[in-house]
Design an enzyme around this catalytic site. Structure first.
Site, PDB file in Angstrom:
ATOM      1  N   HIS A 221     -13.690   4.366   0.047  1.00 20.52           N
ATOM      2  CA  HIS A 221     -12.305   3.999   0.350  1.00 20.52           C
ATOM      3  C   HIS A 221     -11.923   4.538   1.742  1.00 20.52           C
ATOM      4  CE1 HIS A 221      -7.953   3.384  -0.754  1.00 20.52           C
ATOM      5  NE2 HIS A 221      -7.800   4.408   0.081  1.00 20.52           N
ATOM      6  N   GLU A 222     -12.247   5.801   1.990  1.00 20.25           N
ATOM      7  CA  GLU A 222     -11.923   6.399   3.292  1.00 20.25           C
ATOM      8  C   GLU A 222     -12.695   5.718   4.428  1.00 20.25           C
ATOM      9  OE1 GLU A 222      -9.491   8.462   3.615  1.00 20.25           O
ATOM     10  OE2 GLU A 222      -9.250   8.599   1.446  1.00 20.25           O
TER      11      GLU A 222
ATOM     12  N   HIS B 264     -10.963   2.643   5.404  1.00 19.77           N
ATOM     13  CA  HIS B 264      -9.785   2.852   6.272  1.00 19.77           C
ATOM     14  C   HIS B 264     -10.242   2.932   7.736  1.00 19.77           C
ATOM     15  CE1 HIS B 264      -6.451   3.186   3.565  1.00 19.77           C
ATOM     16  NE2 HIS B 264      -6.878   4.268   2.944  1.00 19.77           N
TER      17      HIS B 264
ATOM     18  N   GLU C 255      -4.039  -0.117   1.522  1.00 21.94           N
ATOM     19  CA  GLU C 255      -4.685   0.498   0.367  1.00 21.94           C
ATOM     20  C   GLU C 255      -5.523  -0.515  -0.396  1.00 21.94           C
ATOM     21  OE1 GLU C 255      -4.837   3.909  -0.701  1.00 21.94           O
ATOM     22  OE2 GLU C 255      -4.407   3.730   1.413  1.00 21.94           O
TER      23      GLU C 255
ATOM     24  N   ASP D  58      -9.520  -0.454  -0.901  1.00 21.79           N
ATOM     25  CA  ASP D  58     -10.120  -0.524  -2.244  1.00 21.79           C
ATOM     26  C   ASP D  58     -11.123  -1.677  -2.333  1.00 21.79           C
ATOM     27  OD1 ASP D  58      -8.598   1.592  -3.086  1.00 21.79           O
ATOM     28  OD2 ASP D  58      -7.119   0.377  -4.159  1.00 21.79           O
TER      29      ASP D  58
HETATM   30 ZN   LIG Z   1      -6.190   4.971   1.180  1.00 22.85          ZN
END
Ligand SMILES: [Zn+2]
Length: 487
Positions: free
Chosen positions: A136-137, A140, A201, A205
């Site tokens: 997930h990071e 980003h 987000e 995901d």
């Molecule tokens: Zn996040």
């Protein structure tokens, strides 16, 4: 699942920040989300992002309890890079850092720097869950969400905005500051916004789960870990820190659950390294959680073969910490006989040997292991340390010169080199190594002062003196270019 009707004031406040002036009424269909913000590039170049990332990681080194454990550093970076190698749009190198912090949190900032709190290893029940947070990071970063946020905010001065963001990241990294400081800082930056948007987000995901699956992990690890966070926020009076920067409305968890079912179900074998890492971080860095550790080791000792290995490993560490070296050795010896190359076992056996002043035994074992695992940084550093403990300072220095050349960002290497040089009375070398420690913490003035002193001590016109002077020039340039990030 978290009840949205029972929001605490701080949650509401964050939500307001999140919505800003243009409320997100509904997230766009995920396929319409762009994979890469085209406008973000105009705001902040990749080079600027990398320089900023480097600046902040130096500040984090100076202010936060980073875990400089060679084994854990290698584990977390191997795991991270396995994920990165299955990610798309990777434009920067990635670095993964562990901070000793009991609150679940993870954040990615400029330049591929991903910070993970030690609590992630505490709460993850398997490697797929831990990897899901990292994926997930990573997403980003690859989607350049921070740069896109800056663009969306239409800031006239992206650098100043990024500076604000950086200082908030620093507060988050420091457990002493805690949430009270974070919320007051947020209040001080009414116009600031650190939370990713709902669409950010969802995108992290979606792309993160794809990366997770491609890298061979169980996609269900993602909703399963989110459930842990949701449960925490439900049963605790305060929101887990991670949800401040990565909001988790019910829809996000439901989406992740649905999405995971679209991937073909696979059984991922239990990761032995994950079990070792989990036991290692708990026994070495969470000593205040002894009842929990004892319970976990008891559970593992009755579990699978891999879990039993991990339990025995944990017991050996605990005994070694209590200086019960003979008992620790009794547990560890048969394990090491079975797996003579196991780096976790070698590490603990080295500590036991050093504890019992059996330096030659440690040195021989590490030298043998290095013949098989050439250039392994964990073994190289351990061997340097064993030389140092055995008063073999010049051998330690020799190895550390090479080690620091190959791993210039490793604080451990410079500190041990400084100590080894000091023991040999090589004051200029000790000062130069200490200067690198300071520079890694962003304290350039001190670093330059120490190098100047080293240069004055070195023989006039010597190679060493030229090296120190050249390094002073480099650090001055770095300091100059980073001055723009300081408020
Ligand atoms: Zn996040």
């Amino acid at each position: 699942m978290k009840k949205t009707s029972k929001k605490s004031p701080i949650t509401l406040f964050i939500s307001l920040l999140l919505l800003g002036n243009t409320p997100v009424l509904s997230a766009p269909a995920e396929d319409s989300l762009p994979d890469i913000g085209t406008t973000a590039g105009a705001t902040l170049s990749i080079n600027q992002e990398m320089a900023m990332g480097d600046f902040y990681i130096r500040s984090i080194r100076a202010q936060a309890p980073l875990i400089y454990d060679p084994l854990l550093t290698q584990y977390i970076n191997d795991l991270g890079h396995k994920l990165v190698s299955h990610a798309d749009s990777v434009k920067t190198p990635f670095h993964f850092y562990l901070i000793n912090n009991p609150n679940i949190n993870a954040y990615a900032f400029f330049g591929g720097n991903v910070v993970l709190h030690s609590a992630l290893l505490h709460y993850s029940r398997n490697e797929s869950e831990l990897a899901s947070v990292m994926a997930h990071e990573i997403s980003h970063v690859t989607q350049r969400h921070l740069a896109r946020l800056i663009e969306e905010q239409k800031r006239t001065s992206p650098l100043a905005w990024a500076g604000t963001l950086g200082s908030i990241l620093l507060i988050m990294a420091n457990p002493q500051a805690g949430m009270a400081a974070l919320s007051s800082t947020l209040a001080g930056f009414q116009q600031g916004m650190i939370s990713f948007t709902q669409s950010n987000e969802q995108e992290a995901d979606r792309i993160g789960m794809r990366t997770l699956s491609r890298a061979g992990f169980d996609p269900r690890g993602m909703p399963n870990f989110m459930q842990i966070l949701a449960d925490q926020s439900r049963y605790s009076s305060r929101l887990p820190e991670m949800l401040y920067t990565h909001p988790l409305p019910d829809s996000r968890l439901a989406d992740a659950r649905n999405r995971a079912t679209q991937y073909s179900a696979k059984t991922v074998p239990e990761s032995q390294d994950f079990l070792f890492a989990r036991v290692h971080i708990l026994t070495m860095y969470s000593t205040d959680q002894r009842p929990y550790i004892d319970e976990l080791l008891k559970k593992y000792s009755q579990g699978t073969a891999k879990e039993q290995f991990a339990a025995a490993y944990g017991h050996a560490i605990l005994l070694s910490q209590d200086k019960k070296y003979t008992e620790a050795r009794t547990i560890l010896s048969p394990l090491l006989d079975k797996q003579p190359d196991n780096i976790w076992f070698i590490d603990t056996m080295t500590n036991i040997d050093i504890g019992q002043k059996q330096y030659t035994s440690a040195i021989n074992r590490l030298q043998d292991a290095l013949k098989k695992h050439k250039n392994n940084p964990v073994l190289q550093f351990s061997l340097s340390n064993a030389y140092f403990q055995d008063n073999k300072y010049s051998q330690a220095s020799q190895l550390l010169f090479r080690y620091t050349f190959n791993h210039p960002d490793d604080l451990n290497g410079w500190e041990l080199l400084r100590n080894a040089a000091g023991k040999q009375g090589k004051r200029d070398e000790a000062l130069a190594a200490q200067a690198e420690v300071m520079a890694l913490k962003g304290q350039f003035d001190l670093a330059i002062m120490q190098l100047s002193e080293a240069s004055a001590l070195a023989k006039l016109g010597s190679y060493a003196q030229k090296r120190y002077d050249a390094r002073i020039d480099q650090l001055r340039q770095l300091q100059q270019s980073y001055s723009q990030y300081k408020k």
